[in-house]
Motif scaffolding. Structure first.
Motif, PDB file in Angstrom:
ATOM      1  N   VAL A   1      52.186  52.777  58.129  1.00  0.00           N
ATOM      2  CA  VAL A   1      52.361  51.805  59.204  1.00  0.00           C
ATOM      3  C   VAL A   1      50.984  51.248  59.515  1.00  0.00           C
ATOM      4  O   VAL A   1      50.060  51.994  59.842  1.00  0.00           O
ATOM      5  CB  VAL A   1      52.963  52.446  60.476  1.00  0.00           C
ATOM      6  CG1 VAL A   1      53.113  51.402  61.577  1.00  0.00           C
ATOM      7  CG2 VAL A   1      54.297  53.113  60.168  1.00  0.00           C
ATOM      8  N   THR A   2      50.837  49.929  59.411  1.00  0.00           N
ATOM      9  CA  THR A   2      49.561  49.273  59.638  1.00  0.00           C
ATOM     10  C   THR A   2      49.692  48.271  60.771  1.00  0.00           C
ATOM     11  O   THR A   2      50.584  47.416  60.747  1.00  0.00           O
ATOM     12  CB  THR A   2      49.100  48.539  58.357  1.00  0.00           C
ATOM     13  OG1 THR A   2      49.105  49.466  57.264  1.00  0.00           O
ATOM     14  CG2 THR A   2      47.713  47.947  58.526  1.00  0.00           C
ATOM     15  N   ASP A   3      48.799  48.365  61.761  1.00  0.00           N
ATOM     16  CA  ASP A   3      48.751  47.398  62.855  1.00  0.00           C
ATOM     17  C   ASP A   3      47.893  46.229  62.381  1.00  0.00           C
ATOM     18  O   ASP A   3      46.688  46.371  62.186  1.00  0.00           O
ATOM     19  CB  ASP A   3      48.152  48.036  64.097  1.00  0.00           C
ATOM     20  CG  ASP A   3      48.155  47.117  65.320  1.00  0.00           C
ATOM     21  OD1 ASP A   3      48.363  45.893  65.163  1.00  0.00           O
ATOM     22  OD2 ASP A   3      47.944  47.627  66.431  1.00  0.00           O
ATOM     23  N   GLU A   4      48.517  45.088  62.155  1.00  0.00           N
ATOM     24  CA  GLU A   4      47.820  43.890  61.678  1.00  0.00           C
ATOM     25  C   GLU A   4      47.609  42.866  62.800  1.00  0.00           C
ATOM     26  O   GLU A   4      47.335  41.702  62.542  1.00  0.00           O
ATOM     27  CB  GLU A   4      48.610  43.237  60.544  1.00  0.00           C
ATOM     28  CG  GLU A   4      48.724  44.116  59.317  1.00  0.00           C
ATOM     29  CD  GLU A   4      49.410  43.426  58.158  1.00  0.00           C
ATOM     30  OE1 GLU A   4      50.207  42.491  58.382  1.00  0.00           O
ATOM     31  OE2 GLU A   4      49.135  43.830  57.008  1.00  0.00           O
ATOM     32  N   SER A   5      47.716  43.305  64.037  1.00  0.00           N
ATOM     33  CA  SER A   5      47.642  42.394  65.183  1.00  0.00           C
ATOM     34  C   SER A   5      46.336  41.598  65.210  1.00  0.00           C
ATOM     35  O   SER A   5      46.341  40.413  65.558  1.00  0.00           O
ATOM     36  CB  SER A   5      47.810  43.169  66.484  1.00  0.00           C
ATOM     37  OG  SER A   5      49.051  43.836  66.499  1.00  0.00           O
ATOM     38  N   ASP A   6      45.227  42.236  64.850  1.00  0.00           N
ATOM     39  CA  ASP A   6      43.936  41.541  64.875  1.00  0.00           C
ATOM     40  C   ASP A   6      43.896  40.346  63.925  1.00  0.00           C
ATOM     41  O   ASP A   6      43.111  39.425  64.122  1.00  0.00           O
ATOM     42  CB  ASP A   6      42.796  42.501  64.546  1.00  0.00           C
ATOM     43  CG  ASP A   6      42.496  43.464  65.685  1.00  0.00           C
ATOM     44  OD1 ASP A   6      43.017  43.249  66.801  1.00  0.00           O
ATOM     45  OD2 ASP A   6      41.758  44.437  65.455  1.00  0.00           O
ATOM     46  N   ASN A   7      44.735  40.363  62.905  1.00  0.00           N
ATOM     47  CA  ASN A   7      44.791  39.239  61.963  1.00  0.00           C
ATOM     48  C   ASN A   7      45.528  38.039  62.553  1.00  0.00           C
ATOM     49  O   ASN A   7      45.560  36.979  61.940  1.00  0.00           O
ATOM     50  CB  ASN A   7      45.503  39.656  60.668  1.00  0.00           C
ATOM     51  CG  ASN A   7      44.796  40.760  59.931  1.00  0.00           C
ATOM     52  OD1 ASN A   7      43.613  41.006  60.128  1.00  0.00           O
ATOM     53  ND2 ASN A   7      45.513  41.457  59.082  1.00  0.00           N
TER      54      ASN A   7
ATOM     55  N   HIS B   1      51.912  42.902  65.794  1.00  0.00           N
ATOM     56  CA  HIS B   1      52.204  42.584  64.394  1.00  0.00           C
ATOM     57  C   HIS B   1      51.945  43.823  63.532  1.00  0.00           C
ATOM     58  O   HIS B   1      50.827  44.333  63.504  1.00  0.00           O
ATOM     59  CB  HIS B   1      51.311  41.443  63.907  1.00  0.00           C
ATOM     60  CG  HIS B   1      51.560  40.142  64.587  1.00  0.00           C
ATOM     61  ND1 HIS B   1      51.192  39.905  65.893  1.00  0.00           N
ATOM     62  CD2 HIS B   1      52.139  39.010  64.139  1.00  0.00           C
ATOM     63  CE1 HIS B   1      51.536  38.669  66.219  1.00  0.00           C
ATOM     64  NE2 HIS B   1      52.113  38.106  65.170  1.00  0.00           N
ATOM     65  N   PHE B   2      52.987  44.267  62.829  1.00  0.00           N
ATOM     66  CA  PHE B   2      52.866  45.481  62.024  1.00  0.00           C
ATOM     67  C   PHE B   2      53.382  45.258  60.607  1.00  0.00           C
ATOM     68  O   PHE B   2      54.214  44.394  60.362  1.00  0.00           O
ATOM     69  CB  PHE B   2      53.665  46.630  62.669  1.00  0.00           C
ATOM     70  CG  PHE B   2      53.053  47.128  63.938  1.00  0.00           C
ATOM     71  CD1 PHE B   2      52.142  48.166  63.917  1.00  0.00           C
ATOM     72  CD2 PHE B   2      53.373  46.542  65.147  1.00  0.00           C
ATOM     73  CE1 PHE B   2      51.565  48.615  65.094  1.00  0.00           C
ATOM     74  CE2 PHE B   2      52.798  46.981  66.329  1.00  0.00           C
ATOM     75  CZ  PHE B   2      51.894  48.020  66.298  1.00  0.00           C
ATOM     76  N   ARG B   3      52.872  46.083  59.697  1.00  0.00           N
ATOM     77  CA  ARG B   3      53.337  46.122  58.312  1.00  0.00           C
ATOM     78  C   ARG B   3      53.758  47.559  58.026  1.00  0.00           C
ATOM     79  O   ARG B   3      53.025  48.498  58.335  1.00  0.00           O
ATOM     80  CB  ARG B   3      52.229  45.694  57.346  1.00  0.00           C
ATOM     81  CG  ARG B   3      52.635  45.761  55.879  1.00  0.00           C
ATOM     82  CD  ARG B   3      51.598  45.118  54.972  1.00  0.00           C
ATOM     83  NE  ARG B   3      51.343  43.740  55.320  1.00  0.00           N
ATOM     84  CZ  ARG B   3      52.086  42.700  54.940  1.00  0.00           C
ATOM     85  NH1 ARG B   3      53.149  42.906  54.180  1.00  0.00           N
ATOM     86  NH2 ARG B   3      51.767  41.483  55.299  1.00  0.00           N
TER      87      ARG B   3
END
Length: 93
Positions: free
Chosen positions: A27-33, A47-49
């Motif tokens: 589980v990756t938090d991609e919110s900063d992108n 936003h997560f992957r």
């Protein structure tokens, strides 16, 4: 305990682990992108992957697999998760 005392990323991981018994889960938090984009908010966790392999996906279509994941994470969507990118596999795929 889920959601209130743990972050969104941990809650996602815990729910997917409990519901799908994965052999692999990232589980990756991609919110900063996504700063400044639709759905982003201060503090992130929007936003997560997810990359998940589970025996529960065997014989299921991609759409069925995504529905299984989304159903388990309905509470997280209700709490402000805006986007979820999902890669699902059954063991051996």
């Amino acid at each position: 305990m889920q959601g209130s005392l743990m972050g969104m990323k941990d809650a996602i991981g815990a729910k997917l682990t409990a519901g799908l018994a994965p052999t692999h889960l990232t589980v990756t938090d991609e919110s900063d992108n996504h700063i400044g984009h639709s759905g982003w908010r201060e503090g992130g966790e929007t936003h997560f992957r997810v990359d998940i392999t589970s025996p529960a996906f065997a014989g299921k279509s991609r759409v069925e697999r995504h529905r299984m994941v989304n159903a388990l994470l309905a509470e997280e969507f209700a709490k402000g998760m805006h986007a979820l990118a999902v890669t699902t596999r059954a063991p051996g795929e």
